[in-house]
Design a protein around this motif. Structure first.
Motif, mmCIF file in Angstrom:
data_model
loop_
_atom_site.group_PDB
_atom_site.id
_atom_site.type_symbol
_atom_site.label_atom_id
_atom_site.label_comp_id
_atom_site.label_asym_id
_atom_site.label_seq_id
_atom_site.Cartn_x
_atom_site.Cartn_y
_atom_site.Cartn_z
ATOM 1 N N TRP A 77 0.843 -1.207 0.000
ATOM 2 C CA TRP A 77 0.000 0.000 0.000
ATOM 3 C C TRP A 77 0.877 1.257 0.000
ATOM 4 N N LYS A 78 1.891 1.284 0.885
ATOM 5 C CA LYS A 78 2.770 2.449 0.962
ATOM 6 C C LYS A 78 3.583 2.621 -0.316
ATOM 7 N N ALA A 79 4.018 1.506 -0.896
ATOM 8 C CA ALA A 79 4.825 1.576 -2.114
ATOM 9 C C ALA A 79 4.002 2.032 -3.322
ATOM 10 N N ALA A 80 2.692 1.841 -3.278
ATOM 11 C CA ALA A 80 1.835 2.185 -4.420
ATOM 12 C C ALA A 80 1.758 3.683 -4.655
ATOM 13 N N GLY A 81 1.961 4.483 -3.601
ATOM 14 C CA GLY A 81 1.848 5.928 -3.751
ATOM 15 C C GLY A 81 0.404 6.391 -3.709
ATOM 16 N N PRO A 82 0.168 7.708 -3.821
ATOM 17 C CA PRO A 82 -1.191 8.229 -3.718
ATOM 18 C C PRO A 82 -2.030 7.930 -4.955
ATOM 19 N N ALA A 83 -3.298 7.621 -4.722
ATOM 20 C CA ALA A 83 -4.282 7.474 -5.798
ATOM 21 C C ALA A 83 -4.963 8.831 -5.990
ATOM 22 N N PRO A 84 -5.827 8.988 -7.004
ATOM 23 C CA PRO A 84 -6.559 10.251 -7.134
ATOM 24 C C PRO A 84 -7.259 10.621 -5.820
ATOM 25 N N ARG A 85 -7.226 11.883 -5.518
ATOM 26 C CA ARG A 85 -7.689 12.345 -4.200
ATOM 27 C C ARG A 85 -9.120 11.934 -3.895
ATOM 28 N N GLU A 86 -9.985 11.924 -4.916
ATOM 29 C CA GLU A 86 -11.404 11.653 -4.653
ATOM 30 C C GLU A 86 -11.669 10.202 -4.236
ATOM 31 N N VAL A 87 -10.701 9.282 -4.518
ATOM 32 C CA VAL A 87 -10.925 7.883 -4.151
ATOM 33 C C VAL A 87 -9.917 7.374 -3.123
ATOM 34 N N ASP A 88 -8.820 8.097 -2.928
ATOM 35 C CA ASP A 88 -7.757 7.606 -2.048
ATOM 36 C C ASP A 88 -8.267 7.396 -0.619
ATOM 37 N N ASP A 89 -9.000 8.383 -0.090
ATOM 38 C CA ASP A 89 -9.509 8.255 1.281
ATOM 39 C C ASP A 89 -10.503 7.106 1.399
ATOM 40 N N GLN A 90 -11.350 6.943 0.389
ATOM 41 C CA GLN A 90 -12.334 5.852 0.438
ATOM 42 C C GLN A 90 -11.640 4.483 0.445
ATOM 43 N N LEU A 91 -10.628 4.334 -0.402
ATOM 44 C CA LEU A 91 -9.903 3.061 -0.446
ATOM 45 C C LEU A 91 -9.180 2.795 0.875
ATOM 46 N N TRP A 92 -8.616 3.851 1.469
ATOM 47 C CA TRP A 92 -7.923 3.669 2.751
ATOM 48 C C TRP A 92 -8.908 3.244 3.847
ATOM 49 N N GLN A 93 -10.083 3.838 3.843
ATOM 50 C CA GLN A 93 -11.076 3.454 4.850
ATOM 51 C C GLN A 93 -11.458 1.990 4.705
ATOM 52 N N ARG A 94 -11.600 1.511 3.481
ATOM 53 C CA ARG A 94 -11.899 0.085 3.275
ATOM 54 C C ARG A 94 -10.750 -0.789 3.775
ATOM 55 N N PHE A 95 -9.518 -0.406 3.393
ATOM 56 C CA PHE A 95 -8.339 -1.194 3.770
ATOM 57 C C PHE A 95 -8.153 -1.189 5.285
ATOM 58 N N ARG A 96 -8.223 0.003 5.875
ATOM 59 C CA ARG A 96 -8.015 0.123 7.314
ATOM 60 C C ARG A 96 -9.135 -0.564 8.084
ATOM 61 N N GLY A 97 -10.361 -0.458 7.590
ATOM 62 C CA GLY A 97 -11.487 -1.099 8.267
ATOM 63 C C GLY A 97 -11.332 -2.616 8.297
ATOM 64 N N ALA A 98 -10.845 -3.202 7.191
ATOM 65 C CA ALA A 98 -10.635 -4.656 7.162
ATOM 66 C C ALA A 98 -9.549 -5.057 8.161
ATOM 67 N N GLN A 99 -8.464 -4.288 8.208
ATOM 68 C CA GLN A 99 -7.392 -4.542 9.178
ATOM 69 C C GLN A 99 -7.927 -4.496 10.607
ATOM 70 N N ASP A 100 -8.670 -3.446 10.896
ATOM 71 C CA ASP A 100 -9.195 -3.291 12.261
ATOM 72 C C ASP A 100 -10.092 -4.467 12.643
ATOM 73 N N THR A 101 -10.899 -4.916 11.697
ATOM 74 C CA THR A 101 -11.781 -6.058 11.970
ATOM 75 C C THR A 101 -10.963 -7.298 12.330
ATOM 76 N N PHE A 102 -9.939 -7.599 11.520
ATOM 77 C CA PHE A 102 -9.121 -8.794 11.773
ATOM 78 C C PHE A 102 -8.373 -8.677 13.093
ATOM 79 N N PHE A 103 -7.643 -7.604 13.279
ATOM 80 C CA PHE A 103 -6.810 -7.488 14.478
ATOM 81 C C PHE A 103 -7.662 -7.335 15.738
ATOM 82 N N GLY A 104 -8.839 -6.754 15.591
ATOM 83 C CA GLY A 104 -9.740 -6.686 16.741
ATOM 84 C C GLY A 104 -10.181 -8.081 17.172
ATOM 85 N N ALA A 105 -10.527 -8.927 16.168
ATOM 86 C CA ALA A 105 -10.923 -10.307 16.481
ATOM 87 C C ALA A 105 -9.756 -11.085 17.065
#
Length: 417
Positions: free
Chosen positions: A240-268
Protein backbone atom coordinates in the motif's frame (compact mmCIF):
# COMPACT_ATOMS: atom_id res chain seq x y z
CA UNK A 1 -1.09 115.74 -46.39
CA UNK A 2 0.31 118.91 -44.71
CA UNK A 3 3.43 119.06 -42.56
CA UNK A 4 1.36 119.89 -39.51
CA UNK A 5 -0.67 116.71 -39.90
CA UNK A 6 2.55 114.72 -40.23
CA UNK A 7 3.77 115.91 -36.85
CA UNK A 8 0.55 115.28 -35.01
CA UNK A 9 0.34 111.42 -34.83
CA UNK A 10 0.32 109.72 -31.39
CA UNK A 11 3.76 108.16 -30.81
CA UNK A 12 5.32 105.89 -28.19
CA UNK A 13 8.70 104.25 -27.60
CA UNK A 14 7.75 101.18 -29.67
CA UNK A 15 5.23 102.53 -32.14
CA UNK A 16 3.15 105.35 -33.56
CA UNK A 17 -0.25 106.12 -35.03
CA UNK A 18 -0.73 108.20 -38.18
CA UNK A 19 -3.68 110.54 -38.83
CA UNK A 20 -5.51 107.91 -40.86
CA UNK A 21 -5.38 105.48 -37.89
CA UNK A 22 -2.53 103.33 -39.22
CA UNK A 23 -0.41 101.90 -36.41
CA UNK A 24 3.28 101.11 -36.79
CA UNK A 25 5.64 99.16 -34.56
CA UNK A 26 9.37 99.80 -34.31
CA UNK A 27 11.76 96.81 -34.46
CA UNK A 28 15.47 96.41 -35.05
CA UNK A 29 14.62 95.87 -38.68
CA UNK A 30 12.71 99.17 -38.90
CA UNK A 31 9.05 100.13 -38.79
CA UNK A 32 6.22 98.00 -40.07
CA UNK A 33 2.49 98.46 -40.13
CA UNK A 34 0.53 96.36 -37.68
CA UNK A 35 -2.96 97.54 -38.60
CA UNK A 36 -5.47 100.41 -38.60
CA UNK A 37 -7.82 101.71 -35.96
CA UNK A 38 -9.75 104.53 -37.75
CA UNK A 39 -12.77 104.59 -35.50
CA UNK A 40 -11.05 105.71 -32.29
CA UNK A 41 -8.55 108.24 -31.09
CA UNK A 42 -4.82 107.70 -31.59
CA UNK A 43 -4.49 106.87 -27.92
CA UNK A 44 -7.17 104.21 -28.25
CA UNK A 45 -5.55 102.87 -31.40
CA UNK A 46 -2.16 102.62 -29.75
CA UNK A 47 -3.64 101.02 -26.63
CA UNK A 48 -5.43 98.44 -28.73
CA UNK A 49 -2.16 97.21 -30.18
CA UNK A 50 -0.13 97.57 -27.00
CA UNK A 51 -2.74 95.41 -25.26
CA UNK A 52 -2.00 92.78 -27.87
CA UNK A 53 1.67 93.07 -26.98
CA UNK A 54 0.87 92.70 -23.27
CA UNK A 55 -1.05 89.53 -24.01
CA UNK A 56 1.96 88.16 -25.91
CA UNK A 57 4.28 89.19 -23.09
CA UNK A 58 2.06 87.34 -20.64
CA UNK A 59 2.24 84.20 -22.80
CA UNK A 60 6.03 84.50 -22.93
CA UNK A 61 6.24 84.95 -19.17
CA UNK A 62 3.93 81.98 -18.58
CA UNK A 63 5.99 79.81 -20.95
CA UNK A 64 9.23 80.85 -19.20
CA UNK A 65 7.75 79.84 -15.87
CA UNK A 66 6.54 76.47 -17.16
CA UNK A 67 9.91 75.72 -18.75
CA UNK A 68 11.77 76.77 -15.61
CA UNK A 69 9.54 74.56 -13.46
CA UNK A 70 10.02 71.59 -15.80
CA UNK A 71 6.32 71.37 -16.59
CA UNK A 72 7.04 70.65 -20.25
CA UNK A 73 9.23 68.01 -21.81
CA UNK A 74 12.21 69.40 -23.76
CA UNK A 75 10.50 68.44 -27.00
CA UNK A 76 7.23 70.14 -26.02
CA UNK A 77 9.10 73.22 -24.80
CA UNK A 78 11.10 73.51 -28.04
CA UNK A 79 7.98 73.23 -30.19
CA UNK A 80 6.03 75.73 -28.07
CA UNK A 81 8.90 78.25 -28.02
CA UNK A 82 9.28 78.00 -31.79
CA UNK A 83 5.57 78.54 -32.40
CA UNK A 84 5.31 81.45 -29.95
CA UNK A 85 8.46 83.11 -31.37
CA UNK A 86 7.00 83.03 -34.86
CA UNK A 87 3.85 84.52 -33.42
CA UNK A 88 5.85 87.28 -31.68
CA UNK A 89 7.98 88.13 -34.71
CA UNK A 90 4.93 88.48 -36.96
CA UNK A 91 2.66 89.90 -34.28
CA UNK A 92 0.39 92.85 -35.09
CA UNK A 93 1.19 94.47 -31.76
CA UNK A 94 3.12 97.39 -30.40
CA UNK A 95 5.86 96.78 -27.88
CA UNK A 96 9.35 95.38 -27.51
CA UNK A 97 8.80 92.46 -29.85
CA UNK A 98 12.54 91.94 -30.28
CA UNK A 99 12.85 91.75 -26.49
CA UNK A 100 10.16 89.09 -26.30
CA UNK A 101 11.89 87.13 -29.07
CA UNK A 102 15.18 87.42 -27.17
CA UNK A 103 13.54 86.13 -23.99
CA UNK A 104 12.21 83.16 -25.93
CA UNK A 105 15.67 82.56 -27.42
CA UNK A 106 17.09 82.61 -23.86
CA UNK A 107 15.04 79.53 -23.00
CA UNK A 108 17.17 77.49 -25.44
CA UNK A 109 20.08 76.80 -23.04
CA UNK A 110 17.62 75.98 -20.25
CA UNK A 111 15.82 73.51 -22.50
CA UNK A 112 19.19 72.04 -23.55
CA UNK A 113 20.16 71.45 -19.91
CA UNK A 114 16.76 69.87 -19.26
CA UNK A 115 17.16 67.72 -22.38
CA UNK A 116 20.56 66.49 -21.15
CA UNK A 117 19.07 65.79 -17.72
CA UNK A 118 16.18 63.90 -19.31
CA UNK A 119 18.61 61.87 -21.39
CA UNK A 120 20.69 61.05 -18.31
CA UNK A 121 17.54 60.16 -16.39
CA UNK A 122 16.32 58.02 -19.29
CA UNK A 123 19.70 56.31 -19.51
CA UNK A 124 19.62 55.59 -15.78
CA UNK A 125 16.07 54.26 -15.99
CA UNK A 126 17.11 52.16 -18.96
CA UNK A 127 20.09 50.74 -17.04
CA UNK A 128 17.89 50.00 -14.03
CA UNK A 129 15.25 48.45 -16.29
CA UNK A 130 17.95 46.34 -17.98
CA UNK A 131 19.23 45.14 -14.61
CA UNK A 132 15.70 44.29 -13.41
CA UNK A 133 14.84 42.50 -16.64
CA UNK A 134 18.09 40.54 -16.45
CA UNK A 135 17.10 39.46 -12.92
CA UNK A 136 13.60 38.52 -14.08
CA UNK A 137 14.98 36.45 -16.98
CA UNK A 138 17.56 34.72 -14.76
CA UNK A 139 14.93 33.79 -12.17
CA UNK A 140 12.54 32.58 -14.89
CA UNK A 141 15.26 30.39 -16.42
CA UNK A 142 16.07 28.96 -13.00
CA UNK A 143 12.39 28.17 -12.43
CA UNK A 144 12.24 26.53 -15.86
CA UNK A 145 15.03 24.14 -14.84
CA UNK A 146 13.53 23.36 -11.42
CA UNK A 147 10.62 21.26 -10.20
CA UNK A 148 8.70 23.74 -8.03
CA UNK A 149 5.36 22.85 -9.56
CA UNK A 150 3.37 24.26 -6.63
CA UNK A 151 4.74 27.84 -6.58
CA UNK A 152 6.56 28.19 -9.89
CA UNK A 153 3.53 29.09 -12.03
CA UNK A 154 2.43 31.82 -9.61
CA UNK A 155 5.95 33.21 -9.45
CA UNK A 156 6.20 33.35 -13.25
CA UNK A 157 2.93 35.30 -13.36
CA UNK A 158 4.36 37.76 -10.84
CA UNK A 159 7.51 38.10 -12.93
CA UNK A 160 5.41 38.82 -16.03
CA UNK A 161 3.58 41.63 -14.24
CA UNK A 162 6.90 43.03 -13.03
CA UNK A 163 8.19 42.92 -16.62
CA UNK A 164 5.17 44.85 -17.92
CA UNK A 165 5.71 47.57 -15.31
CA UNK A 166 9.31 48.24 -16.42
CA UNK A 167 10.26 50.75 -19.17
CA UNK A 168 11.18 49.35 -22.57
CA UNK A 169 14.81 49.20 -23.60
CA UNK A 170 16.17 49.63 -27.07
CA UNK A 171 14.31 47.29 -29.38
CA UNK A 172 17.11 44.78 -30.01
CA UNK A 173 17.99 44.38 -26.31
CA UNK A 174 14.38 44.30 -25.16
CA UNK A 175 13.40 41.72 -27.78
CA UNK A 176 16.37 39.47 -26.93
CA UNK A 177 15.56 39.51 -23.22
CA UNK A 178 11.87 38.95 -23.92
CA UNK A 179 12.65 35.91 -26.08
CA UNK A 180 14.68 34.39 -23.20
CA UNK A 181 11.91 35.16 -20.71
CA UNK A 182 9.17 33.80 -22.97
CA UNK A 183 11.22 30.67 -23.72
CA UNK A 184 11.72 30.04 -19.99
CA UNK A 185 7.98 30.37 -19.35
CA UNK A 186 7.20 27.99 -22.24
CA UNK A 187 9.76 25.43 -21.02
CA UNK A 188 8.42 25.55 -17.47
CA UNK A 189 4.80 25.23 -18.60
CA UNK A 190 5.61 22.29 -20.89
CA UNK A 191 7.57 20.45 -18.17
CA UNK A 192 4.86 21.19 -15.58
CA UNK A 193 2.14 19.76 -17.82
CA UNK A 194 4.27 16.67 -18.50
CA UNK A 195 4.87 16.24 -14.76
CA UNK A 196 1.19 16.38 -13.88
CA UNK A 197 0.29 14.12 -16.78
CA UNK A 198 2.83 11.57 -15.50
CA UNK A 199 1.59 12.01 -11.94
CA UNK A 200 -1.98 11.51 -13.11
CA UNK A 201 -0.90 8.24 -14.73
CA UNK A 202 0.85 7.14 -11.52
CA UNK A 203 -2.23 7.98 -9.48
CA UNK A 204 -4.43 5.93 -11.79
CA UNK A 205 -2.01 3.00 -11.48
CA UNK A 206 -1.99 3.45 -7.68
CA UNK A 207 -5.81 3.39 -7.69
CA UNK A 208 -5.81 0.00 -9.44
CA UNK A 209 -3.26 -1.40 -6.98
CA UNK A 210 -5.05 -0.04 -3.92
CA UNK A 211 -8.42 -1.34 -5.07
CA UNK A 212 -6.86 -4.82 -5.30
CA UNK A 213 -5.23 -4.46 -1.86
CA UNK A 214 -8.47 -3.24 -0.27
CA UNK A 215 -10.37 -6.18 -1.77
CA UNK A 216 -7.82 -8.70 -0.48
CA UNK A 217 -7.77 -7.05 2.94
CA UNK A 218 -11.55 -7.33 3.16
CA UNK A 219 -11.36 -11.01 2.17
CA UNK A 220 -8.89 -11.68 5.03
CA UNK A 221 -10.88 -9.75 7.65
CA UNK A 222 -12.73 -12.85 8.96
CA UNK A 223 -9.71 -15.19 8.96
CA UNK A 224 -8.85 -16.96 12.25
CA UNK A 225 -5.44 -18.14 11.04
CA UNK A 226 -3.92 -15.44 13.19
CA UNK A 227 -0.18 -15.73 12.52
CA UNK A 228 -0.06 -16.10 8.71
CA UNK A 229 -2.89 -13.63 8.21
CA UNK A 230 -1.20 -10.98 10.39
CA UNK A 231 1.95 -11.47 8.32
CA UNK A 232 -0.01 -11.07 5.10
CA UNK A 233 -1.55 -7.83 6.40
CA UNK A 234 1.98 -6.52 7.02
CA UNK A 235 2.87 -7.39 3.41
CA UNK A 236 -0.27 -5.65 2.17
CA UNK A 237 0.62 -2.52 4.15
CA UNK A 238 4.09 -2.40 2.57
CA UNK A 239 2.52 -2.73 -0.88
CA UNK A 240 0.00 0.00 0.00
CA UNK A 241 2.77 2.45 0.96
CA UNK A 242 4.82 1.58 -2.11
CA UNK A 243 1.83 2.19 -4.42
CA UNK A 244 1.85 5.93 -3.75
CA UNK A 245 -1.19 8.23 -3.72
CA UNK A 246 -4.28 7.47 -5.80
CA UNK A 247 -6.56 10.25 -7.13
CA UNK A 248 -7.69 12.35 -4.20
CA UNK A 249 -11.40 11.65 -4.65
CA UNK A 250 -10.93 7.88 -4.15
CA UNK A 251 -7.76 7.61 -2.05
CA UNK A 252 -9.51 8.26 1.28
CA UNK A 253 -12.33 5.85 0.44
CA UNK A 254 -9.90 3.06 -0.45
CA UNK A 255 -7.92 3.67 2.75
CA UNK A 256 -11.08 3.45 4.85
CA UNK A 257 -11.90 0.08 3.28
CA UNK A 258 -8.34 -1.19 3.77
CA UNK A 259 -8.02 0.12 7.31
CA UNK A 260 -11.49 -1.10 8.27
CA UNK A 261 -10.63 -4.66 7.16
CA UNK A 262 -7.39 -4.54 9.18
CA UNK A 263 -9.20 -3.29 12.26
CA UNK A 264 -11.78 -6.06 11.97
CA UNK A 265 -9.12 -8.79 11.77
CA UNK A 266 -6.81 -7.49 14.48
CA UNK A 267 -9.74 -6.69 16.74
CA UNK A 268 -10.92 -10.31 16.48
CA UNK A 269 -7.38 -11.57 17.02
CA UNK A 270 -6.91 -9.39 20.12
CA UNK A 271 -10.21 -10.61 21.52
CA UNK A 272 -9.19 -14.25 20.97
CA UNK A 273 -5.80 -13.62 22.58
CA UNK A 274 -7.50 -11.98 25.55
CA UNK A 275 -9.54 -15.15 26.11
CA UNK A 276 -6.38 -17.26 25.91
CA UNK A 277 -4.62 -14.94 28.35
CA UNK A 278 -7.37 -15.59 30.90
CA UNK A 279 -6.95 -19.33 30.41
CA UNK A 280 -3.15 -19.05 30.79
CA UNK A 281 -3.24 -16.95 33.97
CA UNK A 282 -3.13 -20.08 36.17
CA UNK A 283 -0.07 -21.34 34.27
CA UNK A 284 1.69 -18.08 35.08
CA UNK A 285 1.08 -18.63 38.80
CA UNK A 286 2.64 -22.13 38.55
CA UNK A 287 5.71 -20.68 36.83
CA UNK A 288 5.99 -17.94 39.45
CA UNK A 289 6.29 -20.68 42.10
CA UNK A 290 8.88 -22.56 40.01
CA UNK A 291 10.91 -19.36 39.67
CA UNK A 292 11.07 -19.08 43.47
CA UNK A 293 12.61 -22.58 43.56
CA UNK A 294 15.00 -21.85 40.68
CA UNK A 295 16.24 -18.52 42.00
CA UNK A 296 16.91 -20.15 45.38
CA UNK A 297 19.65 -22.24 43.68
CA UNK A 298 21.77 -19.10 43.31
CA UNK A 299 24.54 -18.52 44.06
CA UNK A 300 25.67 -22.02 43.05
CA UNK A 301 27.65 -23.80 45.75
CA UNK A 302 27.17 -27.43 44.62
CA UNK A 303 27.19 -27.53 40.81
CA UNK A 304 25.93 -31.07 40.31
CA UNK A 305 23.09 -30.65 42.84
CA UNK A 306 22.11 -27.32 41.23
CA UNK A 307 22.10 -28.88 37.73
CA UNK A 308 19.93 -31.77 38.87
CA UNK A 309 17.46 -29.51 40.67
CA UNK A 310 17.24 -27.13 37.68
CA UNK A 311 16.52 -30.04 35.26
CA UNK A 312 13.59 -31.03 37.43
CA UNK A 313 12.35 -27.41 37.54
CA UNK A 314 12.73 -27.11 33.74
CA UNK A 315 10.62 -30.22 33.17
CA UNK A 316 7.82 -28.89 35.39
CA UNK A 317 8.18 -25.48 33.64
CA UNK A 318 7.44 -27.01 30.25
CA UNK A 319 4.54 -29.01 31.66
CA UNK A 320 2.97 -25.81 33.07
CA UNK A 321 2.16 -24.64 29.52
CA UNK A 322 1.67 -21.22 27.98
CA UNK A 323 1.30 -17.98 29.93
CA UNK A 324 -0.38 -14.66 29.03
CA UNK A 325 1.60 -12.74 26.42
CA UNK A 326 2.21 -9.77 28.69
CA UNK A 327 3.86 -12.10 31.27
CA UNK A 328 5.90 -14.19 28.82
CA UNK A 329 8.95 -11.93 28.49
CA UNK A 330 9.38 -11.37 32.21
CA UNK A 331 8.95 -15.03 33.21
CA UNK A 332 11.17 -16.40 30.45
CA UNK A 333 13.82 -13.82 31.22
CA UNK A 334 14.01 -14.81 34.88
CA UNK A 335 14.27 -18.57 34.25
CA UNK A 336 16.94 -17.99 31.56
CA UNK A 337 18.93 -15.89 34.02
CA UNK A 338 19.10 -18.83 36.48
CA UNK A 339 20.01 -21.24 33.68
CA UNK A 340 22.81 -18.96 32.46
CA UNK A 341 24.20 -18.56 36.00
CA UNK A 342 24.46 -22.37 36.45
CA UNK A 343 25.99 -22.77 33.00
CA UNK A 344 28.55 -20.03 33.76
CA UNK A 345 29.72 -21.90 36.87
CA UNK A 346 29.95 -25.10 34.86
CA UNK A 347 32.01 -23.37 32.14
CA UNK A 348 34.41 -21.93 34.71
CA UNK A 349 35.07 -25.39 36.17
CA UNK A 350 35.64 -26.83 32.72
CA UNK A 351 38.12 -24.11 31.85
CA UNK A 352 40.07 -24.82 35.02
CA UNK A 353 40.11 -28.58 34.36
CA UNK A 354 40.61 -28.52 30.61
CA UNK A 355 43.42 -31.13 30.01
CA UNK A 356 44.75 -29.44 26.90
CA UNK A 357 45.04 -26.06 28.59
CA UNK A 358 46.64 -27.68 31.67
CA UNK A 359 49.19 -29.41 29.45
CA UNK A 360 50.00 -26.21 27.61
CA UNK A 361 50.46 -24.39 30.96
CA UNK A 362 52.82 -27.12 32.22
CA UNK A 363 54.78 -27.01 28.96
CA UNK A 364 55.16 -23.25 29.25
CA UNK A 365 56.48 -23.60 32.83
CA UNK A 366 59.08 -26.15 31.67
CA UNK A 367 60.25 -23.95 28.82
CA UNK A 368 60.51 -20.90 31.06
CA UNK A 369 62.50 -22.85 33.65
CA UNK A 370 64.92 -24.06 30.98
CA UNK A 371 65.30 -20.55 29.59
CA UNK A 372 65.99 -19.15 33.05
CA UNK A 373 68.70 -21.74 33.67
CA UNK A 374 70.35 -20.86 30.35
CA UNK A 375 70.20 -17.13 31.09
CA UNK A 376 71.78 -17.66 34.54
CA UNK A 377 74.68 -19.55 32.91
CA UNK A 378 75.24 -16.67 30.49
CA UNK A 379 75.07 -14.19 33.34
CA UNK A 380 77.75 -16.03 35.33
CA UNK A 381 80.06 -16.05 32.29
CA UNK A 382 79.55 -12.32 31.72
CA UNK A 383 80.28 -11.55 35.37
CA UNK A 384 83.43 -13.74 35.27
CA UNK A 385 84.57 -11.94 32.11
CA UNK A 386 83.95 -8.54 33.70
CA UNK A 387 81.49 -7.53 30.93
CA UNK A 388 79.33 -5.17 33.02
CA UNK A 389 77.05 -4.07 30.18
CA UNK A 390 76.37 -7.66 29.08
CA UNK A 391 75.75 -8.68 32.68
CA UNK A 392 73.29 -5.83 33.19
CA UNK A 393 71.27 -6.81 30.09
CA UNK A 394 71.17 -10.46 31.17
CA UNK A 395 70.02 -9.51 34.69
CA UNK A 396 67.08 -7.59 33.17
CA UNK A 397 66.25 -10.52 30.88
CA UNK A 398 66.40 -12.93 33.81
CA UNK A 399 64.03 -10.78 35.90
CA UNK A 400 61.46 -10.72 33.07
CA UNK A 401 61.61 -14.49 32.58
CA UNK A 402 61.23 -15.14 36.31
CA UNK A 403 58.16 -12.88 36.38
CA UNK A 404 56.60 -14.81 33.46
CA UNK A 405 57.46 -18.08 35.20
CA UNK A 406 55.62 -17.00 38.32
CA UNK A 407 52.49 -16.19 36.25
CA UNK A 408 52.73 -19.49 34.34
CA UNK A 409 53.00 -21.54 37.57
CA UNK A 410 49.87 -19.86 38.99
CA UNK A 411 47.93 -20.67 35.79
CA UNK A 412 49.13 -24.28 35.90
CA UNK A 413 48.00 -24.59 39.52
CA UNK A 414 44.49 -23.27 38.57
CA UNK A 415 44.07 -25.85 35.81
CA UNK A 416 45.25 -28.59 38.15
CA UNK A 417 42.90 -27.59 40.92
Amino acid sequence: MSADKQSSPQASEWGRVTEDGTVYVRTVDGERSVGQYPEGTPEEALKFFTDRYDALAFEVQLLEQRIGAGKLSPEEATTTVKALREQVVEANAVGDLNGLAARLDATGPVIAIQRDAKRAEKAQRSAESRAEKDKIVSEAEKLAEGNDWRNGANRLRDLLEAWKALPRLDRATDDALWRRFSSARTTYTRRRKAHFAEEHGRRDSARVVKERLATEAEALATSTDWGPTAGRYRDLMREWKAAGPAPREVDDQLWQRFRGAQDTFFGARDAANAELDQEFAANAEVKEALLVEAEALLPVTDLEAAKKAFRDIADRWDEAGKVPRDRMKDLEGRIRKVEQAIRSVEDDQWKRSDPEKSARADDLVSKLEAGIAETRTKLEKAQTAGDAKRAKDLESELANKEAFLDMARKASEEFGA
